[in-house]
Motif scaffolding. Structure first.
Motif, PDB file in Angstrom:
ATOM      1  N   ASN A  98      -6.077 -50.334  -2.131  1.00  0.00           N
ATOM      2  CA  ASN A  98      -5.784 -51.692  -1.668  1.00  0.00           C
ATOM      3  C   ASN A  98      -5.771 -51.783  -0.149  1.00  0.00           C
ATOM      4  O   ASN A  98      -6.290 -52.729   0.432  1.00  0.00           O
ATOM      5  N   VAL A  99      -5.186 -50.787   0.482  1.00  0.00           N
ATOM      6  CA  VAL A  99      -5.122 -50.850   1.944  1.00  0.00           C
ATOM      7  C   VAL A  99      -6.507 -50.591   2.547  1.00  0.00           C
ATOM      8  O   VAL A  99      -6.883 -51.201   3.554  1.00  0.00           O
ATOM      9  N   LEU A 100      -7.293 -49.723   1.924  1.00  0.00           N
ATOM     10  CA  LEU A 100      -8.660 -49.484   2.422  1.00  0.00           C
ATOM     11  C   LEU A 100      -9.482 -50.772   2.337  1.00  0.00           C
ATOM     12  O   LEU A 100     -10.221 -51.128   3.263  1.00  0.00           O
ATOM     13  N   GLU A 101      -9.323 -51.488   1.222  1.00  0.00           N
ATOM     14  CA  GLU A 101     -10.052 -52.757   1.062  1.00  0.00           C
ATOM     15  C   GLU A 101      -9.579 -53.786   2.078  1.00  0.00           C
ATOM     16  O   GLU A 101     -10.373 -54.450   2.732  1.00  0.00           O
ATOM     17  N   LYS A 102      -8.267 -53.880   2.218  1.00  0.00           N
ATOM     18  CA  LYS A 102      -7.688 -54.854   3.145  1.00  0.00           C
ATOM     19  C   LYS A 102      -8.210 -54.626   4.567  1.00  0.00           C
ATOM     20  O   LYS A 102      -8.502 -55.564   5.305  1.00  0.00           O
ATOM     21  N   LEU A 103      -8.309 -53.334   4.943  1.00  0.00           N
ATOM     22  CA  LEU A 103      -8.718 -52.998   6.322  1.00  0.00           C
ATOM     23  C   LEU A 103     -10.238 -52.862   6.435  1.00  0.00           C
ATOM     24  O   LEU A 103     -10.743 -52.505   7.500  1.00  0.00           O
ATOM     25  N   ARG A 188      -0.446 -39.793  15.852  1.00  0.00           N
ATOM     26  CA  ARG A 188      -0.068 -41.013  16.574  1.00  0.00           C
ATOM     27  C   ARG A 188       1.377 -40.856  17.016  1.00  0.00           C
ATOM     28  O   ARG A 188       2.238 -40.447  16.239  1.00  0.00           O
ATOM     29  N   SER A 189       1.607 -41.153  18.274  1.00  0.00           N
ATOM     30  CA  SER A 189       2.946 -40.966  18.853  1.00  0.00           C
ATOM     31  C   SER A 189       3.829 -42.166  18.580  1.00  0.00           C
ATOM     32  O   SER A 189       3.365 -43.226  18.142  1.00  0.00           O
ATOM     33  N   LEU A 190       5.102 -42.009  18.853  1.00  0.00           N
ATOM     34  CA  LEU A 190       6.061 -43.113  18.749  1.00  0.00           C
ATOM     35  C   LEU A 190       5.634 -44.308  19.587  1.00  0.00           C
ATOM     36  O   LEU A 190       5.917 -45.451  19.257  1.00  0.00           O
ATOM     37  N   THR A 232      -7.845 -45.091  12.976  1.00  0.00           N
ATOM     38  CA  THR A 232      -7.068 -45.976  13.852  1.00  0.00           C
ATOM     39  C   THR A 232      -6.579 -47.213  13.102  1.00  0.00           C
ATOM     40  O   THR A 232      -5.427 -47.626  13.247  1.00  0.00           O
ATOM     41  N   LYS A 233      -7.470 -47.771  12.257  1.00  0.00           N
ATOM     42  CA  LYS A 233      -7.042 -48.934  11.468  1.00  0.00           C
ATOM     43  C   LYS A 233      -5.859 -48.584  10.573  1.00  0.00           C
ATOM     44  O   LYS A 233      -4.884 -49.325  10.484  1.00  0.00           O
ATOM     45  N   LEU A 234      -5.963 -47.433   9.907  1.00  0.00           N
ATOM     46  CA  LEU A 234      -4.892 -47.015   8.990  1.00  0.00           C
ATOM     47  C   LEU A 234      -3.604 -46.725   9.753  1.00  0.00           C
ATOM     48  O   LEU A 234      -2.522 -47.180   9.381  1.00  0.00           O
ATOM     49  N   ALA A 235      -3.729 -45.975  10.851  1.00  0.00           N
ATOM     50  CA  ALA A 235      -2.534 -45.566  11.586  1.00  0.00           C
ATOM     51  C   ALA A 235      -1.826 -46.787  12.187  1.00  0.00           C
ATOM     52  O   ALA A 235      -0.593 -46.886  12.139  1.00  0.00           O
ATOM     53  N   ASN A 236      -2.616 -47.723  12.691  1.00  0.00           N
ATOM     54  CA  ASN A 236      -1.986 -48.911  13.288  1.00  0.00           C
ATOM     55  C   ASN A 236      -1.389 -49.817  12.214  1.00  0.00           C
ATOM     56  O   ASN A 236      -0.344 -50.438  12.429  1.00  0.00           O
ATOM     57  N   PHE A 238       0.114 -48.984   9.579  1.00  0.00           N
ATOM     58  CA  PHE A 238       1.431 -48.482   9.153  1.00  0.00           C
ATOM     59  C   PHE A 238       2.363 -48.240  10.338  1.00  0.00           C
ATOM     60  O   PHE A 238       3.450 -47.716  10.142  1.00  0.00           O
ATOM     61  N   ASP A 239       1.918 -48.598  11.540  1.00  0.00           N
ATOM     62  CA  ASP A 239       2.674 -48.207  12.739  1.00  0.00           C
ATOM     63  C   ASP A 239       3.063 -46.732  12.586  1.00  0.00           C
ATOM     64  O   ASP A 239       4.209 -46.320  12.759  1.00  0.00           O
ATOM     65  N   TYR A 240       2.049 -45.964  12.248  1.00  0.00           N
ATOM     66  CA  TYR A 240       2.204 -44.582  11.811  1.00  0.00           C
ATOM     67  C   TYR A 240       2.700 -43.697  12.947  1.00  0.00           C
ATOM     68  O   TYR A 240       2.254 -43.815  14.080  1.00  0.00           O
ATOM     69  N   VAL A 241       3.606 -42.772  12.639  1.00  0.00           N
ATOM     70  CA  VAL A 241       4.043 -41.770  13.621  1.00  0.00           C
ATOM     71  C   VAL A 241       3.909 -40.388  12.986  1.00  0.00           C
ATOM     72  O   VAL A 241       4.476 -40.132  11.922  1.00  0.00           O
ATOM     73  N   GLY A 242       3.156 -39.520  13.646  1.00  0.00           N
ATOM     74  CA  GLY A 242       2.978 -38.153  13.145  1.00  0.00           C
ATOM     75  C   GLY A 242       1.510 -37.860  12.891  1.00  0.00           C
ATOM     76  O   GLY A 242       0.632 -38.619  13.306  1.00  0.00           O
TER      77      GLY A 242
END
Lengths: 380, 380
Positions: A98-103, A188-190, A232-236, A238-242
């Protein structure tokens, strides 16, 4: 600084080892029995999970299949990186798709199956060559199924009729005739900075990763951009950290996301020798708010998993630039016991080291090693 | 495989970290209270030294000043590497000088002082510029004394008259107008193979190592041969197993041994990033009978000790190829808190990184950093 990791296997161990020099202490949750342990000795520490959460400045995971009640408790502390949402997405193929499709990130064509009769529609839409995967792992009777032609459809439907597809749906994916498997690890950093490791090429055998080569050979800037854009799309999102791992199928000059892993990843173990800053150190840096370290590769590196055997000769350490990373486990079929990192300045140099390494190994347990060495020996 | 280390400070910690991936578990003896501890957490383990010796496959030391009764117990187990004799030689300047003389290894001219009146003879033989050192460290009232001219002799003799020089003699050494201090670290395997790291240049301030640069600049093959020859004689004399550090004064094109350390050494910490196999991993490999790892340097490396301060900015980790190694200690004047490893392809590149690093540090605690960076910036 204290960090609590959910999961107490080799990934927690390697995070621990990379954290100590940064002044960070790592404890781990054994999710099987809800105890808090030392990630190296596995000795139980005299504290409850609640106490460990209080003591920790940051919480993180070594794998995505952490029981949801534990994840909820971790998330509610406000100290979990990456977030529960990112972790659950890695643990659930329906969420992932779902997230892959959304992005609008390229992935293999698929349909979600919540009733066995939907498989007919999937065949109509996607063709008769399908792979069916449980949306979540670890459920009895579930696994992966392949459909190679329509004739096998009735039998497959009969098998699947027993499953509760409302609770654990399947993903029916069009089987992709891919050229190879690649993965992109990044961190991806804080603060939202992203650093990418080079793409790695991954060789699987019977569903397990056996060899990674990084940087992957024959990568052009177009492939790298596709991979980094998806990351980058995925990490952003989720506001991903790590550290985040994204696995791809390469089909011609196109990359399709196969799956994402919200954690340090086996296909990044090469970075322990092959990059200035390992994925483990970078994960610890990211989640504790430290600046990210250099992710560039030093030369060429191969990571060889030791799976289901321990009867190799430790004389393999006599090979220059050969490093052993053992996980402290007793041997069992298909169990990842450790890995070996090899480095060289060029692919042919690396190939030579891989060929030398083979002499010290029970080669039947390393079915991908020599073929890959032969391939790398042909490269510039 | 289990290894017991005498001493539970940062060297035991770094040995532990390098041992885990090799499948080796490290315990440490806190020699102050005779307990057995985890080298990272320092938590006391529920076993006596005797039990730890039984459990261990190999014993080793992180420093040479282990109480002699403990060393004797360790030696009698038959599992101690390097040997007690080698360790005691590093701990006693009289033994050290005797072995250097016996092996005809260049060192500064000296006399052993067991009675205060022998100082007159030393002045007659060696001249009026002398440095007097206790043969063994850690005795009340002892330390180092400098004699700059004959006129100060009576006062010095008066000071020394209080000491029991029969029990703890002094070494009177001719003060050497040396050009710089170098050290050679090498490792000798159980089988007698030797691998050398490149010579490092060491910068001291107030008796403490502040900066090491490896490989040391301006080293020709003649200097390397001198150093390696001295090392080989010493290592073979003791049938040495493990990492051995030999410190030199360079005087023109001659190397004089200053002292030897029968263990991993601060001037080898650069190898954690600057070489394929760190001194810690190589020590563990040697004493457990594994093959030695590659000791060649990758580019140029500087090791910067963090001494007596903790008010640096961890943003220093934003510098490419900058690694922090903290020892988990609370701050105290002159205490080694950790070190920073920097790498570069060339000396000027390394100098630039050192200059950048200085911006993140309370520079008064790093008196050697910028001068050394200026010097390295001038090199090819």
């Amino acid at each position: 600084m204290n960090v609590l990791i959910y999961g107490s296997g080799q990934l927690a161990q390697m995070m621990y080892l990379s954290a100590v020099p940064l002044g960070i202490k790592v404890f781990a949750v054994n999710v099987a029995d809800h105890t808090v342990v030392d990630p190296i000795s596995k000795i139980k520490l005299d504290m409850s999970i609640e106490q460990a959460i209080d003591l920790a400045d940051v919480l993180s995971v070594e794998f995505e299949h952490v029981p949801e009640d534990l994840l909820e408790q971790a998330q509610s502390s406000g100290k979990l990186y990456p977030s529960m949402e990112a972790i659950l997405t890695g643990a659930d193929r329906v969420r992932e798709k779902n997230v892959l499709e959304k992005l609008q990130i390229g992935n293999s064509k698929h349909q979600i199956i919540t009733h066995v009769d939907q498989i007919d529609e999937a065949v109509a839409q996607l063709g008769e060559k399908l792979i069916l995967k449980a949306s979540r792992d670890g459920y009895d009777g579930y696994g992966q199924w392949r459909l190679s032609n329509k004739q096998a459809l009735p039998e497959l439907k009969q098998q699947l009729a027993e499953l509760d597809l409302q609770t654990v749906p399947l993903i029916a994916e069009q089987m992709v005739p891919f050229d190879r498997e690649l993965s992109l690890l990044g961190v991806r950093s804080l603060q939202g900075d992203i650093a990418f490791y080079p793409l790695a090429e991954n060789l699987h055998y019977q569903g397990q990763l056996h060899v990674s080569v990084a940087p992957a050979p024959a990568i052009d800037s177009q492939l790298t951009e596709q991979a980094q854009s998806a990351f980058t799309k995925l990490a952003n999102e989720f506001d991903y950290v790590g550290v985040l791992a994204v696995e791809f199928f390469q089909v011609g000059d196109q990359l399709l996301v196969n799956e994402i892993a919200p954690r340090v990843h086996n296909s990044g173990h090469w970075s322990m020798q092959g990059a200035d800053t390992s994925q483990f150190e970078n994960h610890m840096r990211a989640i504790t708010g430290l600046p990210l370290g250099n992710t560039q590769a030093n030369g060429k590196c191969a990571m060889i998993n030791i799976i289901g055997c321990d009867d190799y000769s430790t004389d393999l350490l006599s090979i220059n630039n050969c490093h052993l990373h053992l996980y402290g486990k007793s041997v069992r079929a298909k169990r990842k016991m450790g890995h070996i990192n090899l480095t060289g300045q060029t692919y042919p140099e690396l190939a030579e080291v891989m060929t030398t390494l083979a002499k010290y190994l029970p080669i039947e347990h390393f079915p991908k090693l020599l073929d890959e060495a032969d391939k790398l020996a042909q490269l510039d």
